[in-house]
Scaffold this active site. Sequence first.
Site, PDB file in Angstrom:
ATOM      1  N   GLY A 191       0.832  -1.205   0.000  1.00  0.00           N
ATOM      2  CA  GLY A 191       0.000   0.000   0.000  1.00  0.00           C
ATOM      3  C   GLY A 191       0.867   1.255   0.000  1.00  0.00           C
ATOM      4  O   GLY A 191       1.569   1.524   0.977  1.00  0.00           O
ATOM      5  N   ALA A 279      -0.338  -1.700   4.943  1.00  0.00           N
ATOM      6  CA  ALA A 279      -0.997  -0.377   5.079  1.00  0.00           C
ATOM      7  C   ALA A 279      -1.962  -0.200   3.916  1.00  0.00           C
ATOM      8  O   ALA A 279      -1.725   0.591   3.001  1.00  0.00           O
ATOM      9  CB  ALA A 279       0.054   0.728   5.103  1.00  0.00           C
ATOM     10  N   HIS A 455       7.322  38.750   2.923  1.00  0.00           N
ATOM     11  CA  HIS A 455       8.523  38.310   2.208  1.00  0.00           C
ATOM     12  C   HIS A 455       9.680  38.211   3.190  1.00  0.00           C
ATOM     13  O   HIS A 455       9.855  39.117   4.003  1.00  0.00           O
ATOM     14  CB  HIS A 455       8.868  39.320   1.113  1.00  0.00           C
TER      15      HIS A 455
HETATM   16  P1  NAD Z   1      -4.891   4.623   2.078  1.00  0.00           P
HETATM   17  O1  NAD Z   1      -6.255   4.387   1.609  1.00  0.00           O
HETATM   18  O2  NAD Z   1      -4.352   6.007   2.107  1.00  0.00           O
HETATM   19  O3  NAD Z   1      -3.866   3.780   1.213  1.00  0.00           O
HETATM   20  C1  NAD Z   1      -3.977   2.393   1.056  1.00  0.00           C
HETATM   21  C2  NAD Z   1      -3.293   2.030  -0.237  1.00  0.00           C
HETATM   22  O4  NAD Z   1      -3.191   0.621  -0.291  1.00  0.00           O
HETATM   23  C3  NAD Z   1      -4.089   2.460  -1.470  1.00  0.00           C
HETATM   24  O5  NAD Z   1      -3.246   3.180  -2.341  1.00  0.00           O
HETATM   25  C4  NAD Z   1      -4.579   1.155  -2.056  1.00  0.00           C
HETATM   26  O6  NAD Z   1      -4.673   1.197  -3.461  1.00  0.00           O
HETATM   27  C5  NAD Z   1      -3.483   0.210  -1.607  1.00  0.00           C
HETATM   28  N1  NAD Z   1      -3.911  -1.195  -1.532  1.00  0.00           N
HETATM   29  C6  NAD Z   1      -5.062  -1.700  -1.053  1.00  0.00           C
HETATM   30  N2  NAD Z   1      -5.068  -3.049  -1.134  1.00  0.00           N
HETATM   31  C7  NAD Z   1      -3.876  -3.399  -1.670  1.00  0.00           C
HETATM   32  C8  NAD Z   1      -3.269  -4.633  -1.997  1.00  0.00           C
HETATM   33  N3  NAD Z   1      -3.895  -5.782  -1.779  1.00  0.00           N
HETATM   34  N4  NAD Z   1      -2.010  -4.627  -2.530  1.00  0.00           N
HETATM   35  C9  NAD Z   1      -1.357  -3.445  -2.758  1.00  0.00           C
HETATM   36  N5  NAD Z   1      -1.902  -2.254  -2.472  1.00  0.00           N
HETATM   37  C10 NAD Z   1      -3.127  -2.222  -1.924  1.00  0.00           C
HETATM   38  O7  NAD Z   1      -4.817   3.929   3.517  1.00  0.00           O
HETATM   39  P2  NAD Z   1      -3.650   3.921   4.602  1.00  0.00           P
HETATM   40  O8  NAD Z   1      -2.390   4.415   4.034  1.00  0.00           O
HETATM   41  O9  NAD Z   1      -3.721   2.578   5.243  1.00  0.00           O
HETATM   42  O10 NAD Z   1      -4.176   4.985   5.636  1.00  0.00           O
HETATM   43  C11 NAD Z   1      -5.489   4.880   6.193  1.00  0.00           C
HETATM   44  C12 NAD Z   1      -6.070   6.231   6.416  1.00  0.00           C
HETATM   45  O11 NAD Z   1      -5.473   6.838   7.558  1.00  0.00           O
HETATM   46  C13 NAD Z   1      -5.788   7.226   5.289  1.00  0.00           C
HETATM   47  O12 NAD Z   1      -6.722   7.100   4.247  1.00  0.00           O
HETATM   48  C14 NAD Z   1      -5.942   8.525   5.963  1.00  0.00           C
HETATM   49  O13 NAD Z   1      -7.287   8.878   5.965  1.00  0.00           O
HETATM   50  C15 NAD Z   1      -5.472   8.234   7.385  1.00  0.00           C
HETATM   51  N6  NAD Z   1      -4.107   8.771   7.538  1.00  0.00           N
HETATM   52  C16 NAD Z   1      -3.940  10.110   7.359  1.00  0.00           C
HETATM   53  C17 NAD Z   1      -2.672  10.642   7.465  1.00  0.00           C
HETATM   54  C18 NAD Z   1      -2.499  12.109   7.230  1.00  0.00           C
HETATM   55  O14 NAD Z   1      -3.481  12.829   7.240  1.00  0.00           O
HETATM   56  N7  NAD Z   1      -1.292  12.585   7.022  1.00  0.00           N
HETATM   57  C19 NAD Z   1      -1.586   9.839   7.747  1.00  0.00           C
HETATM   58  C20 NAD Z   1      -1.807   8.472   7.897  1.00  0.00           C
HETATM   59  C21 NAD Z   1      -3.085   7.964   7.805  1.00  0.00           C
END
Ligand code: NAD
Length: 476
Positions: A191, A279, A455
């Site tokens: 992910g 993730a 600035h």
């Molecule tokens: P995410 O939805 O951001 O990313 C998950 C990723 O995993 C996606 O790109 C998806 O396509 C991929 N994925 C899913 N299944 C897969 C597979 N089988 N194989 C390969 N890739 C796969 O979710 P996350 O990174 O787990 O984070 C969860 C949530 O936590 C985020 O959506 C966000 O809302 C929150 N978060 C926010 C922040 C921030 O605001 N800075 C930081 C961390 C987490």
Amino acid sequence: MEKYDVVVIGAGPGGYVAAIRCAQLGLSTACVESWLNVRGRPALGGTCLNVGCIPSKALLDSSHLYMELRRHGAEHGIQAQDVTVDLGRMMERKNKVVDDLTRGVAGLFRKHGVQWLRGHGRLLPERRVEVTLLGEQAGEQIQVQAEHVIIATGSVPGALPEAPVNNDLQVVDSTGALAFDAVPENLAIIGAGVIGLELGSVWNRLGSKVVLLEALPRLLPMLDDAVSGALSKLFKNQGLEVLLGARVSATRTKKRRVTVNYEQQGESKSLEVDRLIVAVGRRANTAGLGLQECGVNLDAHGYIKVDRHCRSSLPGVYALGDVIGGPMLAHKASKEGTMVAELIAGKRHSPVNYDRVPWVIYTWPEIAWAGLTEEQAEERGHRCRSGRFPFRASGRARAMGSWDGFVKVVGEVETDRLLGVQAVGPNVSELIAEVVLALEFEASTEDLARTIHAHPTLSEALHEAALAVSGRALHA
Ligand code: NAD
Ligand code: FAD
């Protein structure tokens, strides 16, 4: 049975903010929370403070400082030889930041008179809540009666059957990845979303060779194509390898090594690493809450169904934050928390406008956006024009020695209304606040262009990008 105007279940940034605001508005309020911290003590703050926003940013900041000293110190004339990482000390610092902030929430509860019920909450009919207590009275149950119940039980990491997590071993979720006891030599992350990129950055900076396996064909598809393309290049230059269109089919752990099998462009491939982080998104936390028995409906993905004011299908029961889906962000949960508290207290409150929730990814450069991208705006029928300004032309970014990235401003052709901004660059997490304010006030790109920006600041890049919408950028 104790009676309260409001009982909140869950004390993350949604629940604890709702509880404090209810108390400020004169409502008798209790908040049920079952979190136990690393020392097994009850703690407030939820995912965000304990295993989310705060510890991840503490490690991002520590690892950024290390990277700056090692890679960029000499440019500034600072000779810092033998800069090394004491991971134990870095983790202690992170834990202290978490402890201080979670205790701070307990202090706020005392100050505002919110009663903290330490235990697991379950909804019963007629807005009663059963609490299975923790600590000295562990296992004992009490019941409390509420006029209004707010469910703010958050989310938990999504599971992948092909990569079962065991946080004490090699395959971990985000919680495990915030507490490694050594820097892995080789690290894979399934992910390349928000968590994958942030935690991948931490361990990459500290010395791991990091590979991200992303199922989708494009990085961060919520951003414009050009923006996600630029980011792919920047991450590659930092040594973060992102394999797009890679689907994990199986994982195997043997002798402290993990083999990851995946499919990419019809080919079966594999790689071997010391640690693997899963993730792949998060899911609603509704286990053991007794929701459906009481008539609180869930949607097909397990989120609590609510209307625009966070009212569930059961009168008097509200739900907010990650458990209702939408952007899984602390500030979105908190905004819903204040809205619900004010509605319960009889005040008027317009529904949350989810188009105005800012997003930030705390990599370096940082990524921040608010409003619509050009692609999203066009899909909704807006005719757009945009302006872009690179940080390499910003005096402040040059002075900092950090000028990767740019600001892109999108406006509507007919009205010049600001539709959205995407930014990649140093400290753009702070710059995005101005954008959200401009969107709230329905400003035009001309309003941003006419506003005086100090600035030298990084915010001048936003000003210049707004000028660029009408071809008037002065420094590019
Ligand atoms: P995410 O939805 O951001 O990313 C998950 C990723 O995993 C996606 O790109 C998806 O396509 C991929 N994925 C899913 N299944 C897969 C597979 N089988 N194989 C390969 N890739 C796969 O979710 P996350 O990174 O787990 O984070 C969860 C949530 O936590 C985020 O959506 C966000 O809302 C929150 N978060 C926010 C922040 C921030 O605001 N800075 C930081 C961390 C987490
Ligand atoms: P939570 O914070 O999950 O809190 C829910 C609380 O309810 C928990 O304390 C839980 O113990 C409690 N609870 C659950 N069930 C019960 C029950 N039955 N009885 C009693 N208590 C119960 N968001 C950002 O905006 N910025 C970031 O930088 C950011 N970084 C993140 C980094 C990571 C690694 C992770 C995992 C998430 C990150 N997030 C970030 C997302 C953010 O943490 C969540 O969106 C936010 O915490 C959601 O708040 P919430 O109040 O809905 O739920």
